[in-house]
Scaffold this active site. Structure first.
Site, PDB file in Angstrom:
ATOM      1  CE1 TYR A 154      -4.803   1.500   4.306  1.00 12.47           C
ATOM      2  CE2 TYR A 154      -3.103   0.525   5.668  1.00 12.47           C
ATOM      3  CZ  TYR A 154      -3.594   0.867   4.428  1.00 12.47           C
ATOM      4  OH  TYR A 154      -2.872   0.592   3.332  1.00 12.47           O
ATOM      5  CB  SER A 165      -0.944   0.015   1.201  1.00 16.41           C
ATOM      6  OG  SER A 165      -2.012  -0.852   0.967  1.00 16.41           O
ATOM      7  CB  VAL A 199      -0.034  -5.872   4.135  1.00 17.88           C
ATOM      8  CG1 VAL A 199      -1.295  -5.240   4.688  1.00 17.88           C
ATOM      9  CG2 VAL A 199      -0.158  -6.139   2.639  1.00 17.88           C
ATOM     10  CE1 TYR A 206      -4.332  -0.991  -4.748  1.00 15.00           C
ATOM     11  CE2 TYR A 206      -5.239  -3.209  -4.895  1.00 15.00           C
ATOM     12  CZ  TYR A 206      -4.791  -2.143  -4.135  1.00 15.00           C
ATOM     13  OH  TYR A 206      -4.797  -2.227  -2.766  1.00 15.00           O
ATOM     14  CE  LYS A 251      -3.985   0.700  -0.972  1.00 14.68           C
ATOM     15  NZ  LYS A 251      -4.558   0.183   0.273  1.00 14.68           N
TER      16      LYS A 251
HETATM   17  O1  DON Z   1      -4.889  -4.808  -2.077  1.00 12.42           O
HETATM   18  C1  DON Z   1      -4.296  -5.267  -1.097  1.00 12.42           C
HETATM   19  O2  DON Z   1      -4.874  -5.817  -0.179  1.00 12.42           O
HETATM   20  C2  DON Z   1      -2.804  -5.086  -1.045  1.00 12.42           C
HETATM   21  N1  DON Z   1      -2.252  -5.048  -2.376  1.00 12.42           N
HETATM   22  C3  DON Z   1      -2.418  -3.823  -0.337  1.00 12.42           C
HETATM   23  C4  DON Z   1      -2.916  -3.760   1.075  1.00 12.42           C
HETATM   24  C5  DON Z   1      -2.038  -3.056   2.027  1.00 12.42           C
HETATM   25  O3  DON Z   1      -0.839  -2.951   1.882  1.00 12.42           O
HETATM   26  C6  DON Z   1      -2.692  -2.543   3.221  1.00 12.42           C
HETATM   27  N2  DON Z   1      -1.679  -1.964   4.056  1.00 12.42           N
HETATM   28  N3  DON Z   1      -1.441  -1.930   5.165  1.00 12.42           N
END
Ligand code: DON
Length: 333
Positions: free
Chosen positions: A244, A67, A262, A192, A70
């Site tokens: 978040y 993320s 993550v 994405y 993003k």
């Molecule tokens: O879409 C997802 O779930 C992952 N590619 C990214 C989620 C993520 O990194 C949330 N972060 N803490």
């Protein structure tokens, strides 16, 4: 002792103290390719606005940025679409997990902010409209911003995300049903996932995001990458939404604009001074790295500044006006 040596010793002392938190949290496994990381890995890199990098631990080890992408997706989409982007995505904290569907349904398919999954998918849709190969474009920007031409998309992680895309696909279809997505759902999801699957190190990320510490000026490009006011606004969104549903807690603890992934990485910005990236794969229940959050809290604490002071910022580039107290005068925690 010269200042560069003091800076290096400070970063090493942060690493030593943060290692006490290793062993807490869990490595993400909802994307199976991420589950293979060791929970006890840790790295930190700090890039000052005059381009000096200080690092400790496994700062050169590449990991999945997830993320953190993003923040770059948002920057590129704002560069292309300007404020019209805000017709597709909001700017408020969600108070919900990053992959929540509930809010999206209740709020007519407009995601709360660009940093929850639905918001980033909506932003990616805008980039799919603008670029023939948006993920390659983002990869190339990441390469140039971090002055590392070897940065690549980890195809194993990307394929793993695609295979386990059910929740993200549900969000994308819901937004499409509400008329908030222009492009084919699969094309948007592929783009994405590719961006989230970029593999970068703490050093790469600290360098790449330095433009947000330097009022939009990207030293590796030798140019103003985004306008100073846009840089300030992106930092504000990182501050309120980047962590978040734990954004408030993290703001209280560290008081820095930040974005987590993550994969265990977190980038944080000290406007006017430096960018920093910390990485450790074990996460808390909100999906934020336990040890990376802790080291950023230590860093903010060492600096002896509050959030308000850090967000009212200084020069667009040049020598950092702030410098840490010598390690010897700081209490160890
Ligand atoms: O879409 C997802 O779930 C992952 N590619 C990214 C989620 C993520 O990194 C949330 N972060 N803490």
């Amino acid at each position: 002792m010269d200042t560069m040596q003091e800076m290096q010793e400070w970063v090493e002392s942060l690493e030593r103290r943060a290692r006490t938190r290793l062993g807490n949290g869990r490595v993400a496994d909802y994307i199976p390719a991420l589950a293979q990381r060791r929970a006890d890995q840790f790295g930190i890199a700090l890039c000052t606005n005059n381009g000096d990098v200080y690092c400790a631990g496994e700062a050169q080890e590449s990991f999945s940025i997830q993320s953190i992408a993003k923040a770059l997706l948002l920057t590129l989409a704002l560069r292309v679409h300007g404020d019209t982007l805000w017709t597709r995505v909001g700017r408020n904290p969600s108070g919900m997990p990053f992959n929540s569907l509930t809010q999206l349904e209740v709020e007519g398919g407009k995601p709360r902010n660009p940093f929850i999954n639905a918001g980033a998918i909506a932003v990616t849709d805008r980039l799919v409209s603008a670029f023939a190969t948006p993920s390659k474009h983002l990869r190339d920007v990441a390469r140039r911003l971090s002055a590392n031409p070897t940065i690549h998309i980890d195809e194993r992680v990307q394929a793993s995300e695609w295979r386990h895309r059910d929740r993200n696909a549900a969000m994308a279809y819901l937004m499409k049903a509400f008329g908030h997505l222009d492009n084919d759902v699969d094309a948007v999801l592929q783009a994405y996932f590719s961006c989230c699957a970029l593999s970068m190190s703490c050093v790469d990320l600290a360098r790449a995001f330095n433009f947000l510490a330097a009022g939009g000026y990207a030293r590796p490009l030798g140019e103003q990458f985004i306008a100073p006011d846009l840089s300030r606004r992106i930092n504000s969104l990182l501050f309120t939404c980047g962590m978040y549903d734990a954004a408030g807690d993290f703001a209280y603890r560290a008081g820095l604009p930040a974005k987590s992934g993550v994969g265990g990485g977190i980038i944080a910005i000290v406007p006017g001074c430096f960018s920093v990236c910390a990485w450790s794969p074990a996460l808390d229940e909100c999906g934020n790295s336990v040890a990376a959050q802790y080291v950023l809290e230590l860093l903010a604490d060492d600096m002896g500044h509050g959030a308000g002071a850090l967000l009212t910022t200084a020069p667009a580039s040049g020598v950092a006006p702030w410098w840490p107290r010598p390690p010897s005068s700081r209490a160890s925690r």
